[in-house]
Design a protein around this motif. Structure first.
Motif, mmCIF file in Angstrom:
data_model
loop_
_atom_site.group_PDB
_atom_site.id
_atom_site.type_symbol
_atom_site.label_atom_id
_atom_site.label_comp_id
_atom_site.label_asym_id
_atom_site.label_seq_id
_atom_site.Cartn_x
_atom_site.Cartn_y
_atom_site.Cartn_z
ATOM 1 N N ARG A 270 0.882 -1.072 -0.034
ATOM 2 C CA ARG A 270 0.054 0.114 0.010
ATOM 3 C C ARG A 270 0.745 1.299 0.100
ATOM 4 O O ARG A 270 0.658 2.334 -0.853
ATOM 5 N N THR A 271 1.906 1.317 0.876
ATOM 6 C CA THR A 271 2.926 2.525 0.829
ATOM 7 C C THR A 271 3.346 2.773 -0.481
ATOM 8 O O THR A 271 3.675 4.079 -0.867
ATOM 9 N N LEU A 272 3.812 1.681 -0.921
ATOM 10 C CA LEU A 272 4.641 1.928 -2.207
ATOM 11 C C LEU A 272 3.782 2.453 -3.290
ATOM 12 O O LEU A 272 4.295 3.187 -4.030
ATOM 13 N N ILE A 273 2.565 1.899 -3.297
ATOM 14 C CA ILE A 273 1.577 2.321 -4.300
ATOM 15 C C ILE A 273 1.326 3.921 -3.965
ATOM 16 O O ILE A 273 1.130 4.844 -4.993
ATOM 17 N N GLN A 274 1.148 4.044 -2.920
ATOM 18 C CA GLN A 274 0.880 5.868 -2.375
ATOM 19 C C GLN A 274 1.931 6.607 -2.874
ATOM 20 O O GLN A 274 1.784 7.814 -3.041
ATOM 21 N N LEU B 2 -1.761 -8.011 -10.512
ATOM 22 C CA LEU B 2 -1.885 -7.617 -9.074
ATOM 23 C C LEU B 2 -3.314 -7.506 -8.579
ATOM 24 O O LEU B 2 -3.777 -8.116 -7.814
ATOM 25 N N THR B 3 -4.206 -6.726 -9.475
ATOM 26 C CA THR B 3 -5.410 -6.328 -9.371
ATOM 27 C C THR B 3 -6.201 -7.756 -8.880
ATOM 28 O O THR B 3 -7.070 -7.642 -8.161
ATOM 29 N N LEU C 192 -5.403 -1.089 -3.856
ATOM 30 C CA LEU C 192 -6.156 -0.753 -5.228
ATOM 31 C C LEU C 192 -6.600 0.657 -5.190
ATOM 32 O O LEU C 192 -6.408 1.217 -6.128
ATOM 33 N N PHE C 193 -7.126 0.853 -4.121
ATOM 34 C CA PHE C 193 -7.959 2.255 -4.116
ATOM 35 C C PHE C 193 -6.754 3.316 -4.398
ATOM 36 O O PHE C 193 -6.869 4.342 -5.153
ATOM 37 N N MET D 65 -14.810 2.945 -3.822
ATOM 38 C CA MET D 65 -14.205 4.097 -3.961
ATOM 39 C C MET D 65 -12.996 4.120 -5.139
ATOM 40 O O MET D 65 -12.728 4.922 -6.099
ATOM 41 N N ALA D 66 -12.253 2.873 -5.123
ATOM 42 C CA ALA D 66 -11.284 2.539 -6.286
ATOM 43 C C ALA D 66 -12.135 2.646 -7.596
ATOM 44 O O ALA D 66 -11.813 3.127 -8.754
ATOM 45 N N LEU D 67 -13.221 1.966 -7.673
ATOM 46 C CA LEU D 67 -14.078 2.063 -9.005
ATOM 47 C C LEU D 67 -14.341 3.611 -9.411
ATOM 48 O O LEU D 67 -14.303 4.108 -10.318
#
Length: 1982
Positions: free
Chosen positions: A145-149, A180-181, A230-231, A271-273
């Motif tokens: 999550r942190t890497l994606i943020q 990944l998704t 994902l969000f 919210m991701a969608l």
């Protein structure tokens, strides 16, 4: 979960490390972490690709694990293989099956669990392994999550470096491309808490409640983190077509929770969608907009749009139609935006479908689902980007689809008409009503009514209509009134206004609710207020208000007034029985709802906007306060009354309104405070509570009332409340809250269980506020009276006083508070959610705060109570807390309070208050002992409590507050609270450690409390079942980061915390009981000191705290050095010393023994970045560099209104000493005093000046804050410098000398001295630091001097060319210059400080002093004089040159201190002068002293010393200071007198005259009477010894003066003679002294010396002046001769024997001293005789005779005590001794001479062959110089030989002195003998031969008296007339002398001359005299 990295279990350890790295690089932005991150990502890439996949099972592995109990198994990080117990393997297989993981992985996990067990008290290793398994998964998910943020994208940025963002973006792109998704979506579906719990339950994998909670939290967080990943991705970057479709397919199957809302995971995916389909960002004109547009598949890929469109248009209903509707609406809005973009032209076929989609969405109740399904999910408002996305969705719908909105409105109007008609006709309500607009409005209302991030997004609905120059508004368009607001804003504000026009009644409530949401925020509230104001303005004259806009203030308040009018008329008589059962007339349910919602809107607006509050609440026509209070008295539903109360509470936020509200409240008697006479029962709210609310089991009114009172008391409570009708004050309200609300609350019935705690919370909040604002005053304890209706009644006390009184007694209130705390902790221990949990926690917090405040204020309270002598009885709260609990029947109140620490993770504030209370209680030693018993009494509780304390200390989320941060962020606030909790716990430990054992600290730190503390053995946690204690927690806090180059992390992140941690460690090491165990543990298990000291000096993030940290650490290091030195743990000492002192880079020390460990450490530490040859700064010096000696001082106050002196006085009155021992000013108190002063000002002028006065008060407070900071800073610097000094002194003093080689030692001291001086001599160095520096300089110089001297002694004669010892002369000169500069820089003030510096100077000058050399008797005087200059004299001359270069300035300072400094400073200044004068050959200083009057001043001060010295001779003396100063003075004067110039100057200054006037010399104490008064310690000398200490220096001085004034001898001798005569009685008694002790002999040796020197040679003086002295002089002569006969003859042997008997220990030295003194006396008297003989005449025939012509030697050479008179009966002591005595003395001296000579030779040869001496002899030599039994044994061999050498030199020089004296006595004896014999045998004419001289006692005396009359020159017998000496006497004389002066003696005498006088100048003197005497004796009779 906070777990340190330890075991490398592949399912946990490495993942934990990965998360730490990601967190450090991305969230904490640590420097240099990118490379670490890159390494970790490469290593873990497979784990990310196969997210959450476990290592598979494997038969081979299973086999290896199965055999581990017999064959052993290799474990990573440990050497060899290890055998594992069966049990462990069984558990590993269970774990492997449970999680379906490989057997080895399971085993690793289990071993990791075993290692981490101490962190989880109460859990087995298996349960810990379960936690670790899920914690590993969570670390993985969090990292993802942190890497994606951190990616670069369209929604937000984390402000990271480009390099890092590029790295993470590249890495996550690869993951995404690998699917990944889909992996995340499948994991979210697969993992579920219930399924996992079922599996765990089956295998007994769940422990206690806490464990269950932690496991479920971990699993939930894993799912959440995956969904958030994902969000976060979709926020930043779009998903591909396949991924988007997969997400939609997943959402089709999502269901809601029981309450109809989505769970937080599903919400994240929704919210991701929504972000996936988001194009609204295009409107933001960011610089990278083009790149983002290119990356949007929505805009660039037709297939993408087509696929999503067809999927969403699909008619297949989802499981949640509402969710489908939300997605369709989102898609419709995205298509609408697309259609307006140029790219949209290609997608026309899709974009045309937006209307259809929107309709479908509305059919699916889209707004209802948003409200019910999304807003109700509790995580919705915790994520800012959820809120922003939904905001854009709602506003886009309103702005982009205006036709749809219009349609909704017209449908709503239509529905309203239908409803209206059906109501008219009393028919059924129509079923098919469209509520879309209703839902939309309510959604808007709900959505904007919460704004946790303070975004105030609702502002977009308000268009600023008025010109925005208004001061209170800070809108986004401030000052740009002409600029048009954006189109969207215009549309939205139009929507708000139009919806309110002609509003159908069905929408009224929804619209008001919408407005309530949109008025949430300071600006929004103002806009809404204006809207409602303008709505009503046009219709103000229309009384009925029917046609007016129903949504306006006018309308609303008008309606309220009408309700009030109508209902008031219906108010029944109070006593009427049907009062309670009256049917509710007048208000229908719909009206009730309308009123309620409008009241809520009003409450919101006036809560936010102060202008609105003042405008509405003080409106003259509407008088809302009065109307609302009126309505409260009417019979309306409690729910409406509660709303009214909340509304009134909002009004009461302004102090001006609050005051009038109090009056109205009192007037309306809502709570009946005045009972009308004759009234039977109570009325008002009390009745409602007891009758209506209790029966309904709902309490909204009570809660509302508490809320109102809580708001009102915050502003102020008028003391005169209710005056005139009752006793004024708040008391009735307090009584009601206490007796009717609080005390009965546990026993009432509640329909909603949560409400029970809400009531408790509301009422406790009031108590808390009242007690918080209460300051005990003396007036509270005096019973004052007030007149009420003609009679005197007692007044009420302040409410805080009443609460305090109840808390300090065993009252129901206190009991209920304590039982509430017990209930709270019991509920928390279940870890289960229950209704009202939040309120219970809040109530518990208020209870804890109450107890804390009571403990805080009780001291002042009870002091005032005692002083007032009031009859109130109270007990200290800390004692009441030890009472027995009613529920558990145990004294466990304090334990319950402490148990809140165990819940610090969920309730940080309660833990904080708990720690605070415990810390206050810890100050009482008697309670501590009880507490230790209570805490340890139950094993389970004890473990829990310990775990609680440890958990608080271990908490990693704690953060220290810095001024820069904003406290509004909740997360930060919690972090600071956690930090403060840690601080309180550490302070608790520090306080407790100072108390006697057993105490809480020892229990918490893991020491024995049941056995003696010193027998504790500390272990690492988990070893031998040792639990993790606070000590382990403190050490792990401190150790973090010590292995890295940057050093301990804590010192920078939480400096204050680190400082306290170091302090605790220091206290443990310094305390006698705990020192042993602690230091052993720190040394062996932790290598604590080395690992921390190597990082000194710490880099300051907070100057003051960092200094304190270093200070405690250095103090601990000093103890460690001392202890390891004492215990001979040499390698430890050596290692620390090398670390502190080396100036070589660390790598080179590998040869010192512990190379392996050291090398490894050092490589890790990364210290090898130096060039190997270069020098580095010594650690000790770099620590010194870190202390900034300069201190910026705050400027003086610049005041316009206040008087400066008075303000300074107030400030000093507000000062107190804080915990750290600094004197600081209490800012809060000062603020109160100053504000009270302002408030006391009267008159209009004062009111006008008030803002300026307040401003000045603020500037004063800022100034005082700055002063406090400066004081703290200086104090910290002093403390650190002191610790540095301690460390340096310990290093040099306590450590074995050979640990630091002598040459290094000198260089180290040189560096330290030069650096210290440089720092203190800089311009801006703070004076407060000078004393410590001076002290350090003193010690260092002393050690330098010692080191140089010892080096010279060891290597005698090895003088190098560069200078003196290892330290070059240039360095020594530099040190001297700096030292003199330092002395001069302290010129004006600091006299005490200079004592250290004078001491240093003396030590320094001592270096150049030549050590004693053995007198070999070989070198002649001439050789000595012509010897070349040695290094000593060279250095001395150079020193002198430097000293003289300072000229008069230095002289003035030193002389000034010598004359009138502080006592010690005077002594040392005198010593310095003495030292300088001794080397000053040019006599510069002497001239200065003489010419500038300092010498005269010193001489004249002797008179003043007389009285003080006299007082010293009393048996019990006062201080001995005057004696020491006198001795120093005399030493200096003696030094001055050694030069002729000086001696003459002293005589000129009248020195002797001063001494003559001193009466102290006549006060000889009686030696016997004071024997009883002896000081047993031997420190204070006996009175007689003290007398000698006074007399001897004066005698020495006189002797030196007589010696020096050879040219003007007469003048000196006369003055001294006068002194002798003035004190004649004393002198004579001393000469007659019977008890010849060593002291007496010393006195005599000096006295006889002086007497002999006052006899003037040559017969030229015959003045009248001396005539009067003659009698005294004769008496002195007689006494001297009788003394000679005692010492030379009778008592000699006995005295020497006596010396050996009386002090056997020191006999050798004492005997030597006595021998010297006796020989000296004899020599002096013989010299006197010689002088007298020469004085009387140059020729023998006219000479006087001093000895009678009798040659018999005194008997008793061996006869012991036979005295002289017995052998010579005719000669009493006053008579003349015989010549035989002289002969006897001559013989003895000759014999002695040979004895001494032999001893001298032996000792010389010993000295030359010192190395070959046997050890016993060495020991014997040392014995005299080492005190104490066994002292010699403890000394090293080097020391021993040095001491032996010193002793030998002493012996040799003693013998040399004795030889000189003997030889002198021999010479004078021979001379005297010769003169007498010459006279008797040649010139004397014998008389009557019959009368022997020896038989006529009378005759001799007669001759004497005759002789005396003849005048000066016939001093004794002028040539006894022939008639007086018979021939027989002369014959006898000749024969006796001839017999005595035989061949043997003559040979001896000549040998003496040969042996001794050769080197001296009087060669052949003895020879000549012997020849003459022999000639006289051999002469034939004539």
């Amino acid at each position: 979960l906070h777990l340190p990295l330890a075991n490398k279990s592949s399912l946990w350890g490495p993942l934990k490390e990965l998360w730490e790295t990601v967190d450090g690089a991305v969230l904490r932005k640590q420097p240099e972490s990118i490379h670490l991150l890159e390494r970790q990502l490469k290593k873990h890439k497979p784990h990310f690709l196969s997210l959450f996949k476990n290592p598979p099972k494997n038969a081979g592995e299973r086999e290896r694990v199965r055999k581990a109990s017999t064959d052993g198994i290799a474990i990573q990080g440990q050497q060899g293989s290890r055998l594992l117990p069966e049990q462990l393997l069984t558990e590993a297989f269970i774990l492997s099956d449970l999680f379906d993981i490989g057997e080895l992985a399971a085993l690793e996990l289990l071993l990791a669990g075993e290692q981490q067990q101490p962190y989880f008290p109460g859990l087995t290793r298996g349960l810990v392994a379960v936690l670790l398994y899920w914690d590993g998964k969570l670390c993985m998910a969090n990292s993802l999550r942190t890497l994606i943020q951190s990616r670069h994208g369209k929604t937000f940025t984390l402000d990271l470096s480009g390099e890092l963002v590029a790295l993470t973006t590249r890495f996550t792109d690869e993951l995404m491309n690998q699917g990944l998704t889909k992996r995340i979506l499948s994991l979210v579906s697969d993992i579920s808490v219930t399924r996992e719990f079922e599996r765990l339950q089956k295998e007994r994998g769940l422990g206690n409640e806490k464990h269950r909670k932690e496991v479920s939290e971990l699993i939930k967080e894993c799912r959440q983190a995956l969904a958030d990943s994902l969000f976060s991705w979709t926020c930043q970057s779009p998903l591909t077509k396949e991924d988007t479709l997969a997400l939609i397919i997943h959402l089709e199957t999502v269901t809601t929770q029981a309450d109809g809302s989505l769970d937080s995971v599903s919400l994240a995916l929704v919210m991701a969608l929504l972000y996936c389909l988001d194009v609204s960002f295009i409107e933001q004109g960011t610089e990278d907009r083009e790149d983002l547009l290119q990356a949007m598949p929505l805009l660039t890929e037709r297939q993408y749009v087509s696929a999503v469109h067809s999927r969403l248009m699909d008619g297949q209903p989802w499981k949640l139609p509402g969710l489908q509707a939300v997605c369709r609406l989102t898609w419709a809005l995205s298509l609408r935006i697309l259609s307006q973009l140029p790219q949209g032209s290609a997608l026309v076929e899709f974009t045309e479908a937006d209307e259809v989609l929107a309709d479908q969405a509305l059919l699916g109740d889209v707004f209802l689902f948003m409200k019910e399904g999304m807003l109700k999910c509790e995580s919705f408002f915790q994520e800012e980007f959820y809120i922003r996305r939904l905001h854009s969705l709602i506003t886009d719908f309103l702005a982009l689809m205006p036709m749809k909105v219009k349609q909704l409105r017209s449908r709503a109007d239509e529905d309203a008409r239908l409803v209206h008609m059906s109501l008219q006709m009393d028919g059924e309500l129509p079923t098919s009503l469209h509520k879309d607009l209703d839902h939309l409005m309510i959604l808007i209302g709900e959505f904007y009514s919460k704004d946790p991030f303070g975004l105030e997004l609702g502002l977009e609905f308000w268009c600023p209509t008025e010109s925005l120059q208004h001061t209170t508004l800070h809108g986004s368009y401030l000052g740009m009134a002409l600029q048009r607001p954006p189109h969207k804003q215009v549309v939205l504000s139009k929507f708000v206004r139009q919806m309110g026009d002609l509003l159908p009644s069905t929408l009224y409530i929804s619209y008001v609710r919408m407005l309530k949401g949109l008025s949430n925020g300071p600006q929004c509230a103002h806009y809404c207020f204006s809207l409602l104001k303008t709505n009503g303005a046009t219709h103000s004259d229309n009384i009925q208000g029917v046609s007016g806009n129903p949504v306006s203030w006018e309308h609303f308040f008008h309606s309220l007034m009408l309700y009030h009018e109508n209902l008031r008329r219906d108010l029944p008589n109070l006593d009427a029985a049907h009062y309670r059962h009256m049917h509710l007339r007048g208000i229908t349910q719909r009206e009730l709802d309308g009123l309620t919602s409008f009241l809520q809107l009003l409450t919101t607006i006036i809560s936010w906007s102060e202008n609105a509050r003042l405008a509405l609440c003080e409106h003259p026509q509407w008088t809302p306060g009065v109307v609302m209070l009126g309505l409260l008295q009417c019979s309306i539903p409690p729910i409406l009354k509660a709303e009214l109360l909340h509304c009134l509470a909002a009004c009461g936020k302004s102090p001006e309104i609050a005051a009038s509200l109090w009056q109205s409240l009192e007037y309306t008697q809502i709570l009946q405070t005045v009972k009308a006479p004759g009234q039977r029962q109570a009325a008002g709210i009390e009745v409602e509570l007891n009758e209506i609310e209790s029966s309904c089991e709902e309490y909204p009114l009570t809660r509302g009332f508490c809320h109102l009172i809580s708001t009102l008391v915050e502003n102020s409570v008028s003391v005169n409340l209710g005056a005139g009708l009752r006793v004024p004050g708040f008391q009735p309200y307090l009584n009601f809250l206490r007796d009717s609300v609080f005390l009965p609350f546990p026993t009432r019935a509640y329909r909603h269980p949560a409400e029970k705690w809400e009531v408790a919370d509301a009422v406790l909040e009031v108590f808390h506020k009242l007690l918080r604002d209460y300051e005990p005053q003396p007036s509270d304890f005096v019973q004052e009276m007030v007149e009420l209706q003609g009679e005197q009644v007692p007044t009420h006390k302040p409410p805080g006083h009443s609460i305090m009184f109840h808390l300090l007694n065993d009252s129901p209130t206190l009991a209920l508070c304590l039982s509430l705390l017990e209930e709270g902790v019991r509920q928390l221990d279940t870890y289960a959610p229950f209704p009202g949990k939040k309120s219970l926690e809040s109530a518990v917090l208020h209870c804890l705060c109450l107890l804390d405040l009571a403990l805080q204020k009780e001291v002042v309270f009870m002091d005032l109570l005692r002083e007032s002598q009031s009859s109130l009885l109270v007990s200290p709260l800390e004692q009441l807390l030890q009472g027995v609990s009613a529920q558990t029947r145990r004294a466990d109140h304090i334990v319950n309070i402490a148990r809140y620490l165990y819940h610090s993770s969920s309730n940080p504030e309660a833990a904080f208050q708990s720690a605070k209370i415990l810390r206050r209680i810890a100050n009482y030693p008697n309670i501590q002992m009880r507490l230790v018993g209570d805490f340890t009494h139950d094993q389970a509780v004890s473990e829990k409590l310990m775990a609680g304390f440890v958990e608080c200390l271990d908490n990693e989320d704690a953060e220290e507050w810095t001024e820069k941060e904003d406290e509004s962020d909740q997360q930060m606030k919690t972090a600071h609270i956690r930090h403060k909790t840690q601080i309180h716990i550490l302070n608790l430990l520090i306080t407790s450690l100072e108390l006697k054992t057993p105490n809480l600290a020892l229990y918490l730190l893991g020491y024995e409390v049941k056995k003696p503390v010193s027998c504790t053995t500390l272990q690492d946690p988990g070893v031998l079942g040792c639990p993790r204690s606070c000590l382990h927690a403190i050490l792990s806090l401190l150790q973090k980061g010590t292995d890295k180059r940057s050093g301990p992390v804590l010192t920078q992140q939480a400096p204050h915390l680190a400082e306290l941690c170091y302090q605790v460690i220091y206290q443990l090491c310094a305390c006698q009981d705990t020192s042993g165990p602690t230091m052993r543990y720190l040394r062996t298990s932790q290598d604590f000191l080395f690992s921390h000291l190597q990082h000194l000096p710490f880099t300051p993030s907070n100057q003051i705290a960092v200094l304190s940290q270093m200070s405690w650490l250095m103090k601990t290091a000093a103890i460690e050095l001392r202890v390891t030195s004492l215990n001979r743990q040499r390698s430890h000492t050596q290692r620390l010393i090398n670390l502190l002192l080396d100036d070589q880079p660390l790598a080179q020390h590998a040869a010192d023994g512990e190379s392996g460990m050291e090398e490894e450490n050092r490589t890790v530490s990364g210290f090898l970045h130096f060039d190997t040859v270069s020098k580095v700064r010594r650690k000790l010096l770099s620590v010194l560099d870190a202390i900034d000696f300069s201190q910026d001082m705050p400027e003086l106050l610049q005041l316009d209104f206040f008087e400066r002196t008075l303000i300074e006085q107030v400030i000093s009155n507000c000062e107190h000493v804080n915990e750290q021992g600094h004197t600081v000013c209490n800012i809060k108190l000062l603020h109160r005093v100053l504000v009270a002063e302002i408030n006391a000002l009267q008159g209009m002028a004062a009111i006008g000046q008030r803002p300026l006065l307040i401003e000045e008060v603020n500037s004063i407070l800022q100034q005082v804050v700055e002063r406090n900071r400066v004081r703290r800073s200086l104090s910290a610097k002093r403390h650190t410098l002191q610790s540095w000094r301690n460390l340096v002194e310990t290093l040099l003093t306590a450590c074995p000398t050979d640990v630091i080689p002598a040459d290094d030692r000198q260089l180290i001291i040189r560096d330290l001295l030069l650096d210290l001086h440089d720092k203190i001599l800089s311009e801006d160095a703070a004076g407060e630091l000078m004393p410590i520096v001076a002290g350090a300089v003193f010690t260092l110089t002393a050690h330098l001097s010692q080191s140089v001297l010892s080096e010279q002694q060891q290597g005698a004669g090895l003088e190098t060319s560069s200078g003196f010892a290892s330290i070059a002369n240039s360095a020594l000169h530099l040190i001297l210059r700096k030292l003199l500069n330092f002395i001069l820089s302290t010129g004006g003030g600091y006299p005490r400080l200079r004592t250290h510096l004078y001491g240093s100077l003396l030590y320094y000058l001592q270096i150049a002093q030549k050590p004693d050399e053995p007198d070999t008797l070989q070198t002649a005087m001439w050789e000595r004089l012509t010897a070349p200059e040695d290094s000593f004299s060279k250095l001395q001359m150079e020193n002198l040159a430097i000293i003289e270069s300072y000229g008069n300035a230095l002289m003035v300072v030193v002389c000034g201190d010598a004359c009138d400094g502080h006592e010690i400073s005077r002594m040392l200044a005198l010593a310095v002068l003495d030292r300088i004068l001794s080397i000053d050959r040019q006599n510069q200083w002497l001239l200065f002293i003489c010419n500038s009057g300092y010498l005269r001043s010193l001489v004249e001060s002797l008179r003043q010393d007389d009285a003080a010295l006299q007082s010293l001779l009393t048996p019990q003396p006062p201080l001995l200071k005057p004696l020491y100063i006198y001795e120093s003075k005399m030493a200096l004067l003696t030094r001055v007198a050694k030069t002729e110039q000086g001696a003459v100057e002293l005589l000129r200054c009248g020195l002797v005259a001063q001494l003559i006037e001193c009466q102290v010399f006549d006060m000889v104490p009686d030696s016997d009477s004071h024997r009883l008064m002896r000081d047993t310690s031997g420190f204070i000398p006996s009175p007689l010894d003290r007398y000698r200490q006074i007399l001897l220096p004066s005698l020495r001085l006189l002797q030196v003066i007589l010696t020096s004034t050879s040219m003007n001898h007469q003048q000196g001798a006369l003055q001294v003679l006068q002194w002798l005569i003035v004190h004649g009685d004393t002198i004579q008694s001393l000469l007659r002294c019977q008890d010849l002790s060593l002291g007496a002999l010393k006195e005599l040796s000096l006295l006889t010396g002086i007497i002999s020197k006052t006899a003037l040679p040559g017969g030229e003086i015959n003045s009248a002046a001396l005539m009067e002295f003659q009698g005294h002089i004769n008496r002195f002569q007689r006494l001297c001769l009788s003394l000679l006969s005692r010492l030379a003859g009778s008592e000699r042997e006995s005295l020497l024997k006596q010396a050996e008997v009386c002090a056997p220990g020191e006999s050798a030295e004492r005997r030597e001293e006595m021998e010297v003194a006796m020989q000296q006396v004899c020599a002096n008297i013989m010299q006197y005789c010689q002088t007298l003989l020469l004085q009387s005449s140059a020729q023998a025939q006219f000479s006087i005779c001093l000895f009678s012509p009798s040659g018999t030697e005194p008997a008793g050479r061996d006869a012991g005590h036979t005295d002289l008179p017995s052998s010579l009966p005719s000669l009493s002591y006053s008579r003349l001794p015989s010549l035989g005595l002289v002969l006897y003395l001559l013989k003895n001296c000759a014999a002695d001479f040979f004895r001494f000579h032999q001893s001298h030779r032996q000792n010389l040869s010993k000295l030359q062959s010192l190395d070959q001496l046997p050890p016993e002899e060495l020991k014997e030599l040392c014995q005299g110089l080492v005190s104490g039994p066994g002292g010699v044994e403890k000394i090293s061999s080097v020391q021993r030989s040095l001491l032996a050498k010193r002793r030998l030199v002493q012996l040799i020089n003693n013998r040399a002195k004795l030889l000189a004296l003997c030889s002198y006595i021999i010479e004078t004896c021979l001379f005297v003998l010769w003169r007498h014999l010459e006279y008797y045998l040649l010139h004397c004419v014998p008389t009557d031969p019959k009368h022997s001289l020896l038989h006529g006692p009378g005759l001799f005396r007669q001759r004497l008296t005759d002789g005396e009359r003849k005048g000066f020159n016939s001093t004794l017998i002028r040539g006894l007339n022939l008639s007086k000496v018979s021939q027989q006497d002369l014959d006898l004389l000749k024969s006796d002398i001839a017999a005595g002066f035989g061949e043997v003696l003559q040979r001896k005498l000549l040998e003496v001359e040969g042996l001794y006088s050769q080197v001296r100048s009087r060669y052949t003197f003895i020879q000549a005299l012997v020849r003459r005497i022999r000639g006289l004796l051999q002469q034939p009779k004539t």
